[in-house]
Scaffold this motif. Structure first.
Motif, PDB file in Angstrom:
ATOM      1  N   THR A   1     -18.541  59.008 -54.942  1.00 57.33           N
ATOM      2  CA  THR A   1     -17.815  59.406 -53.725  1.00 57.33           C
ATOM      3  C   THR A   1     -16.403  59.861 -54.055  1.00 57.33           C
ATOM      4  OG1 THR A   1     -19.126  57.836 -52.446  1.00 57.33           O
ATOM      5  CG2 THR A   1     -17.092  58.633 -51.450  1.00 57.33           C
ATOM      6  N   ALA A   2     -15.732  59.130 -54.946  1.00 52.33           N
ATOM      7  CA  ALA A   2     -14.368  59.515 -55.337  1.00 52.33           C
ATOM      8  C   ALA A   2     -14.363  60.883 -56.015  1.00 52.33           C
ATOM      9  CB  ALA A   2     -13.775  58.463 -56.262  1.00 52.33           C
ATOM     10  N   ALA A   3     -15.350  61.130 -56.878  1.00 56.37           N
ATOM     11  CA  ALA A   3     -15.432  62.430 -57.548  1.00 56.37           C
ATOM     12  C   ALA A   3     -15.716  63.550 -56.548  1.00 56.37           C
ATOM     13  CB  ALA A   3     -16.509  62.395 -58.633  1.00 56.37           C
ATOM     14  N   LEU A   4     -16.573  63.281 -55.581  1.00 57.36           N
ATOM     15  CA  LEU A   4     -16.867  64.293 -54.548  1.00 57.36           C
ATOM     16  C   LEU A   4     -15.621  64.613 -53.726  1.00 57.36           C
ATOM     17  CD1 LEU A   4     -20.374  63.454 -53.077  1.00 57.36           C
ATOM     18  CD2 LEU A   4     -19.608  65.653 -53.921  1.00 57.36           C
ATOM     19  N   LEU A   5     -14.905  63.575 -53.325  1.00 55.18           N
ATOM     20  CA  LEU A   5     -13.685  63.808 -52.541  1.00 55.18           C
ATOM     21  C   LEU A   5     -12.648  64.578 -53.360  1.00 55.18           C
ATOM     22  CD1 LEU A   5     -13.368  60.383 -50.697  1.00 55.18           C
ATOM     23  CD2 LEU A   5     -14.096  62.579 -49.747  1.00 55.18           C
ATOM     24  N   GLY A   6     -12.526  64.242 -54.657  1.00 52.59           N
ATOM     25  CA  GLY A   6     -11.617  64.992 -55.529  1.00 52.59           C
ATOM     26  C   GLY A   6     -12.041  66.442 -55.679  1.00 52.59           C
ATOM     27  N   MET A   7     -13.351  66.663 -55.756  1.00 56.27           N
ATOM     28  CA  MET A   7     -13.863  68.023 -55.853  1.00 56.27           C
ATOM     29  C   MET A   7     -13.535  68.821 -54.582  1.00 56.27           C
ATOM     30  SD  MET A   7     -17.773  69.295 -56.431  1.00 56.27           S
ATOM     31  CE  MET A   7     -18.247  68.886 -54.772  1.00 56.27           C
TER      32      MET A   7
END
Length: 143
Positions: free
Chosen positions: A89-95
């Motif tokens: 989820t953190a990686a998706l939000l950063g993306m």
């Protein structure tokens, strides 16, 4: 008679006689004593069934023979999956953030991080299932 039908009939000015044997008909034809008793019982007994105390308050008694399931108890049994989901989820939000800001290199890095986090999540899930399968003992075989 249904609640909406009654309301519409009242607005239209039409009064329909209740069918013989229906609750409304019985209520109209009761003696005052019967009506008072019915009202007393209506306060005591509503239409919602009671939940037994041992089930409603999780007293720990085995009532149905099934284990209690839920998100929290399942997450506690395999916390690696929850950690992996959080990282994904953190990686998706950063993306998304990098994409909206126009940072193509940052978005590519976050996509790679997302794939790594998803790999970690799937690996943790498979490892948890494998460990559970290796250590599971059926209750019937224990006896």
């Amino acid at each position: 008679m249904g609640m909406f039908r009654t309301a519409f009939m009242n607005v239209a000015g039409v009064h329909e006689e209740p069918k013989k044997g229906s609750y409304e008909w019985k209520k109209e034809h009761m003696t005052p004593q019967q009506l008072a008793r019915t009202m007393d019982n209506a306060e005591k007994y509503n239409g919602i069934p009671a939940i037994p105390v041992d089930i409603g308050y999780h007293s720990g008694k085995n009532t149905g023979g099934a284990q209690k399931t839920g998100v929290v108890s399942n997450a506690a049994s395999n916390p690696g999956v929850i950690l992996g989901m959080g990282l994904t989820t953190a990686a998706l939000l950063g993306m998304f953030k990098s994409s909206f800001l126009g940072d193509k290199v940052g978005a590519q890095k976050m996509m790679q991080y997302r794939i790594m986090a998803q790999f970690f999540t799937v690996t943790a899930l498979v490892a948890g299932v494998t460990i559970f399968g290796a250590t599971y003992e059926d209750e019937e075989h224990q006896k």
